[in-house]
Each structure stands twice: as structure tokens, then as C-alpha cells.
Design an enzyme around this catalytic site. Structure first.
Site, PDB file in Angstrom:
ATOM      1  N   ASP A   1       0.867  -1.187   0.000  1.00 35.62           N
ATOM      2  CA  ASP A   1       0.000   0.000   0.000  1.00 35.62           C
ATOM      3  C   ASP A   1       0.897   1.229   0.000  1.00 35.62           C
ATOM      4  OD1 ASP A   1      -2.171   1.979   0.622  1.00 35.62           O
ATOM      5  OD2 ASP A   1      -3.344   0.156   0.911  1.00 35.62           O
TER       6      ASP A   1
ATOM      7  N   HIS B   1     -12.434  -0.581  -8.462  1.00 36.02           N
ATOM      8  CA  HIS B   1     -13.566   0.354  -8.620  1.00 36.02           C
ATOM      9  C   HIS B   1     -13.161   1.802  -8.292  1.00 36.02           C
ATOM     10  CE1 HIS B   1     -15.674   0.565  -4.366  1.00 36.02           C
ATOM     11  NE2 HIS B   1     -14.374   0.728  -4.271  1.00 36.02           N
TER      12      HIS B   1
HETATM   13  C1  LIG Z   1     -10.655   1.553  -1.158  1.00 37.93           C
HETATM   14  S1  LIG Z   1      -9.206   1.204  -0.305  1.00 37.93           S
HETATM   15  C2  LIG Z   1      -9.295  -0.557  -0.157  1.00 37.93           C
HETATM   16  C3  LIG Z   1      -8.452  -1.076   0.964  1.00 37.93           C
HETATM   17  C4  LIG Z   1      -8.528  -2.593   1.161  1.00 37.93           C
HETATM   18  N1  LIG Z   1      -8.177  -3.326  -0.018  1.00 37.93           N
HETATM   19  C5  LIG Z   1      -9.908  -2.978   1.626  1.00 37.93           C
HETATM   20  O1  LIG Z   1     -10.716  -3.433   0.824  1.00 37.93           O
HETATM   21  O2  LIG Z   1     -10.195  -2.783   2.811  1.00 37.93           O
HETATM   22  C6  LIG Z   1      -7.971   1.430  -1.576  1.00 37.93           C
HETATM   23  C7  LIG Z   1      -6.537   1.254  -1.081  1.00 37.93           C
HETATM   24  O3  LIG Z   1      -5.664   1.477  -2.193  1.00 37.93           O
HETATM   25  C8  LIG Z   1      -4.510   2.156  -1.711  1.00 37.93           C
HETATM   26  N2  LIG Z   1      -3.821   2.798  -2.829  1.00 37.93           N
HETATM   27  C9  LIG Z   1      -4.196   3.906  -3.524  1.00 37.93           C
HETATM   28  N3  LIG Z   1      -3.299   4.189  -4.479  1.00 37.93           N
HETATM   29  C10 LIG Z   1      -2.331   3.235  -4.397  1.00 37.93           C
HETATM   30  C11 LIG Z   1      -1.133   2.979  -5.133  1.00 37.93           C
HETATM   31  N4  LIG Z   1      -0.767   3.774  -6.143  1.00 37.93           N
HETATM   32  N5  LIG Z   1      -0.371   1.907  -4.786  1.00 37.93           N
HETATM   33  C12 LIG Z   1      -0.753   1.094  -3.743  1.00 37.93           C
HETATM   34  N6  LIG Z   1      -1.876   1.283  -3.022  1.00 37.93           N
HETATM   35  C13 LIG Z   1      -2.661   2.337  -3.343  1.00 37.93           C
HETATM   36  C14 LIG Z   1      -5.102   3.120  -0.700  1.00 37.93           C
HETATM   37  O4  LIG Z   1      -4.154   3.649   0.176  1.00 37.93           O
HETATM   38  C15 LIG Z   1      -6.144   2.250  -0.011  1.00 37.93           C
HETATM   39  O5  LIG Z   1      -5.621   1.574   1.093  1.00 37.93           O
HETATM   40  O1  LIG Z   2     -15.088   6.825   1.013  1.00 35.70           O
HETATM   41  C1  LIG Z   2     -15.529   5.720   0.727  1.00 35.70           C
HETATM   42  C2  LIG Z   2     -16.726   5.252   1.263  1.00 35.70           C
HETATM   43  C3  LIG Z   2     -17.182   4.005   0.933  1.00 35.70           C
HETATM   44  C4  LIG Z   2     -18.448   3.503   1.439  1.00 35.70           C
HETATM   45  C5  LIG Z   2     -19.552   4.292   1.536  1.00 35.70           C
HETATM   46  C6  LIG Z   2     -20.737   3.789   2.027  1.00 35.70           C
HETATM   47  C7  LIG Z   2     -20.830   2.499   2.424  1.00 35.70           C
HETATM   48  O2  LIG Z   2     -22.011   2.026   2.942  1.00 35.70           O
HETATM   49  C8  LIG Z   2     -19.753   1.669   2.296  1.00 35.70           C
HETATM   50  C9  LIG Z   2     -18.575   2.175   1.790  1.00 35.70           C
HETATM   51  O3  LIG Z   2     -16.495   3.178   0.126  1.00 35.70           O
HETATM   52  C10 LIG Z   2     -15.342   3.612  -0.435  1.00 35.70           C
HETATM   53  C11 LIG Z   2     -14.661   2.746  -1.297  1.00 35.70           C
HETATM   54  O4  LIG Z   2     -15.138   1.518  -1.536  1.00 35.70           O
HETATM   55  C12 LIG Z   2     -13.485   3.151  -1.914  1.00 35.70           C
HETATM   56  O5  LIG Z   2     -12.887   2.281  -2.766  1.00 35.70           O
HETATM   57  C13 LIG Z   2     -12.960   4.400  -1.670  1.00 35.70           C
HETATM   58  C14 LIG Z   2     -13.612   5.265  -0.801  1.00 35.70           C
HETATM   59  C15 LIG Z   2     -14.820   4.884  -0.169  1.00 35.70           C
END
Ligand SMILES: C[S@@+](CC[C@H](N)C(=O)[O-])C[C@H]1O[C@@H](n2cnc3c(N)ncnc32)[C@H](O)[C@@H]1O
Ligand SMILES: O=c1cc(-c2ccc(O)cc2)oc2c(O)c(O)ccc12
Length: 351
Positions: A215, A254
Site C-alpha cells: 500500500d 472500482h
Molecule cells: C478503497 S481502499 C481498499 C483497501 C482494502 N483493499 C480494503 O478493501 O479494505 C484502496 C486502497 O488502495 C490504496 N492505494 C491507492 N493508491 C495506491 C497505489 N498507487 N499503490 C498502492 N496502493 C494504493 C489506498 O491507500 C487504499 O488503502
Molecule cells: O469513502 C468511501 C466510502 C465508501 C463507502 C460508503 C458507504 C458504504 O455504505 C460503504 C462504503 O467506500 C469507499 C470505497 O469503496 C473506496 O474504494 C474508496 C472510498 C470509499
């Protein structure tokens, strides 16, 4: 086109309903702040309003207002009412998810969604359509959401805790319903794996699998090596991904547009061996149209998620045809979709 008075009055009620929709999130936030679900859970049986208020330390002078508040929360099926001489309140499956301390709780997600950093950019969607900025978020804050997370430790914490709470909820279900997806892997890298909740769960369930989390540095730098054996690597998935038998991408693609997804998938493909050697990518994300999304409520939730991704990031929710296009464009040969998780699916893709 002329509309009847009746149609216009119905339309007015419809517009009011949409306009006041933000109060739903705010009531949910307030219910969490007050700890209503915790009190009902601890009580263990339906509870009268006066007892509930007393347990929440709310003054009897607020009885009428609190009854109206509970009436709305009950209408939204966050709580249920047991009719009788005195109405009693009880938990529903939705409010069970609001009990703090339960493994499956969505409180950190509630905190994330009502955080102004997430909700404020929605105010500029209109102007954004005429602006050159990549996202409404960028128009509002002048930078990407990941840069804001890097600069604001409080938001970074709220975001990572929200995501970790989803992973706690998802990993039990994944292990129960599609554990075979992870079975027999020598190593796995969770790309964009946040603070490692999912990777630690996989390492616990499959001790033979060496798990790594990749990450951004601001997410993993503070994580210490722990006894789970999971390794945390700070880096950029657009540049390179650590080598492993399999790559997990949960709620990553996504966040990004098609071109960006193809680049991420290409980096992932470079990190894994051929299919014959067990190489694969495991995606956990929505596949619009694949799951229990036939009712209007589920369709609306998917549409709102799609907008959230458009507002915060460059991403979108995809149907199978859109997934196939990016999977094949990144050079993969085959894929398999298993709908399993409410609105989300597991997509296994093979080189
Ligand atoms: C929506 S979160 C999902 C986190 C985790 N996979 C989950 O489902 O709980 C997206 C993750 O992608 C990471 N991310 C964003 N840009 C990135 C990059 N260029 N390289 C690695 N990780 C990255 C963010 O810091 C974040 O933790
Ligand atoms: O910032 C978010 C927020 C969500 C989110 C919002 C409402 C819900 O009931 C569940 C999740 O999900 C996110 C997400 O999936 C992502 O990839 C980035 C940001 C956020």
C-alpha cells in the site's frame, strides 16, 4: 407536456423525499454517537423508551423528541418496535451492525461516510461537469483523495479504519463461502491492502501462505512487523507489485478508470507465475447485475456507489462486459465470477 394537479402533488412529495435524504445518514450517525444499539444489545430484550433514555443518560425533558427520533429510525428499519401498552424497541439485523465491539460492525464506515472530506465534494458535482478537474474531489480540495489522506493523518486514520471494518466483515464470509479461492497458495500479495486486516485473516486461515500487503507509504509505514507473519511494503501499484503466487485486489479497481485498471492489472500480471504454476489474481468488487441486485433498493445502492467513486476518485462500478474488457486488455486469458457477498463478487482471473 401537461401534468395533472395530483401528479404534481405526488411529484412534490417525491422531491421532498429526495431532498431530505441526507437526514437518513445524519440520523444513523447520531444513533451511533448515542450508542443506542449497544444499550439494546446489553439489555438483551425489548426496551421501553424511558428505560432506553435513562440508559443513554438522556433527560426526560427530551422524551417527545427522542420518541420522534426513534420513530424515524424504526421506519428506516434500523430498529424495530414491539407493540404493546408501552412500545418497546429492539435490534434489527441492520442495527446489529451498529453494536460496537462486534466483529461485524460498520461503525468505522459510518464515521467515514459522514466525514466532511468524503461528503463535502458532492456539493460540486454540477460545476465539475464543466470543469477540467479529474474528479469533484479534486475540484473541491485541489488534490486527489490519496494526497489528502497522506497530508491529513486524522482523515487517513478514519479512512483506513473504515476500510478495515469492511475487511473484518468480508473476510469471515469469504473464508466461509469461497475459502477454496485462497487454498493451496504459496504466497499472496494484497495490493492496496490498507492496514492488513484481510491479509492477516488469510494468513491465520492458511498458515502455509506467505502474505504481503502493498500500500502507499503513509498507510503502511506505521505498521510494525507483528506475529501474523504478514509483511508490509510501501510502494506504488502503478510502478511494481511484489512477486507472489496470487494477487488480491479488494475494493481497488472500482477506484480507478479503465485505463488505470489495465495498468494495475498489467503490474499484477508481471508479479505472478503462469496459470499452470498457480498464478492468478483475485478481485473482490461489485459486478453490476451479477448478484442479488434485482430489487430496486439494491440497484439504487449500486448506482450511489458508482457516483461515490465518480465523486471521490476516477473509478466506477462495472458490469460483466466492462470487467471482461479490462481483464482481456491487460493480457489475461480467462476469468471466473462467483457472486457471494451481497452486492459484491469474487472474480478470479488467470494469465
Ligand atoms: C478503497 S481502499 C481498499 C483497501 C482494502 N483493499 C480494503 O478493501 O479494505 C484502496 C486502497 O488502495 C490504496 N492505494 C491507492 N493508491 C495506491 C497505489 N498507487 N499503490 C498502492 N496502493 C494504493 C489506498 O491507500 C487504499 O488503502
Ligand atoms: O469513502 C468511501 C466510502 C465508501 C463507502 C460508503 C458507504 C458504504 O455504505 C460503504 C462504503 O467506500 C469507499 C470505497 O469503496 C473506496 O474504494 C474508496 C472510498 C470509499
Amino acid at each position: 407536456m401537461e401534468f395533472s394537479t395530483n401528479e404534481l402533488l405526488e411529484a412534490q412529495a417525491h422531491v421532498w423525499n429526495i431532498l431530505l435524504g441526507y437526514l437518513k445518514s445524519m440520523c444513523l450517525k447520531s444513533a451511533v454517537e448515542l450508542g443506542i444499539a449497544d444499550v439494546l444489545k446489553k439489555h438483551g430484550k425489548p426496551m421501553e423508551l424511558s428505560d432506553l433514555m435513562s440508559a443513554l443518560s438522556i433527560s426526560p425533558t427530551r422524551t417527545d423528541s427522542f420518541r420522534r427520533f426513534m420513530r424515524t429510525l424504526t421506519h428506516m428499519e434500523l430498529f424495530a418496535e414491539k407493540p404493546g401498552h408501552e412500545v418497546k424497541y429492539l435490534l434489527t439485523p441492520s442495527s446489529h451492525l451498529l453494536v460496537s465491539g462486534e466483529t461485524m460492525n460498520v461503525i468505522p464506515f459510518v464515521n467515514l461516510c459522514v466525514d466532511p472530506t468524503i461528503s463535502d465534494p458532492a456539493h460540486v458535482v454540477g460545476p465539475w461537469f464543466k470543469s477540467p478537474k479529474e474528479t469533484p474531489f479534486e475540484l473541491y480540495f485541489g488534490k486527489s483523495m490519496w494526497d489528502v489522506a497522506d497530508e491529513k493523518p486524522e482523515f487517513n486514520k478514519t479512512f483506513n479504519e473504515g476500510m478495515a471494518s469492511d475487511s473484518r466483515l468480508v473476510c469471515d464470509v469469504v473464508m466461509m463461502m469461497c475459502g477454496q479461492v485462497f487454498r493451496g497458495l504459496k504466497s499472496l500479495v494484497d495490493v492496496g491492502g490498507g492496514t492488513g486486516t484481510m491479509a492477516r485473516a488469510i494468513a491465520r486461515a492458511f498458515p502455509e501462505t506467505k502474505c504481503t500487503v502493498l500500500d502507499l507509504p503513509h498507510v503502511v509505514d506505521t505498521l510494525k512487523k507483528d506475529d501474523s507473519g504478514v509483511e508490509y511494503v510501501g510502494g506504488d501499484m502503478f510502478v511494481s507489485v511484489p512477486q507472489a503466487n496470487a494477487v488480491l485486489l479488494k475494493w481497488i479497481l472500482h477506484d480507478w478508470n479503465d485505463e488505470e485498471c489495465v495498468k494495475i492489472l498489467q503490474r499484477c500480471k508481471e508479479a505472478i507465475p503462469k496459470r499452470e504454476m498457480g498464478g492468478k489474481i483475485i478481485i473482490i468488487d461489485m459486478v453490476v447485475g451479477a448478484t442479488s441486485d434485482k430489487d430496486a433498493h439494491a440497484v439504487e445502492t449500486q448506482l450511489l456507489f458508482d457516483l461515490l467513486m465518480m465523486i471521490l476518485l476516477t473509478g466506477k462500478e462495472r458490469n460483466e462486459r466492462e470487467w471482461r474488457r479490462i481483464i482481456l486488455a491487460a493480457g489475461f486469458k480467462d476469468y471466473k465470477i462467483t457472486p457471494f457477498l451481497g452486492l459484491r463478487s469474487v472474480i478470479e482471473i488467470y494469465p
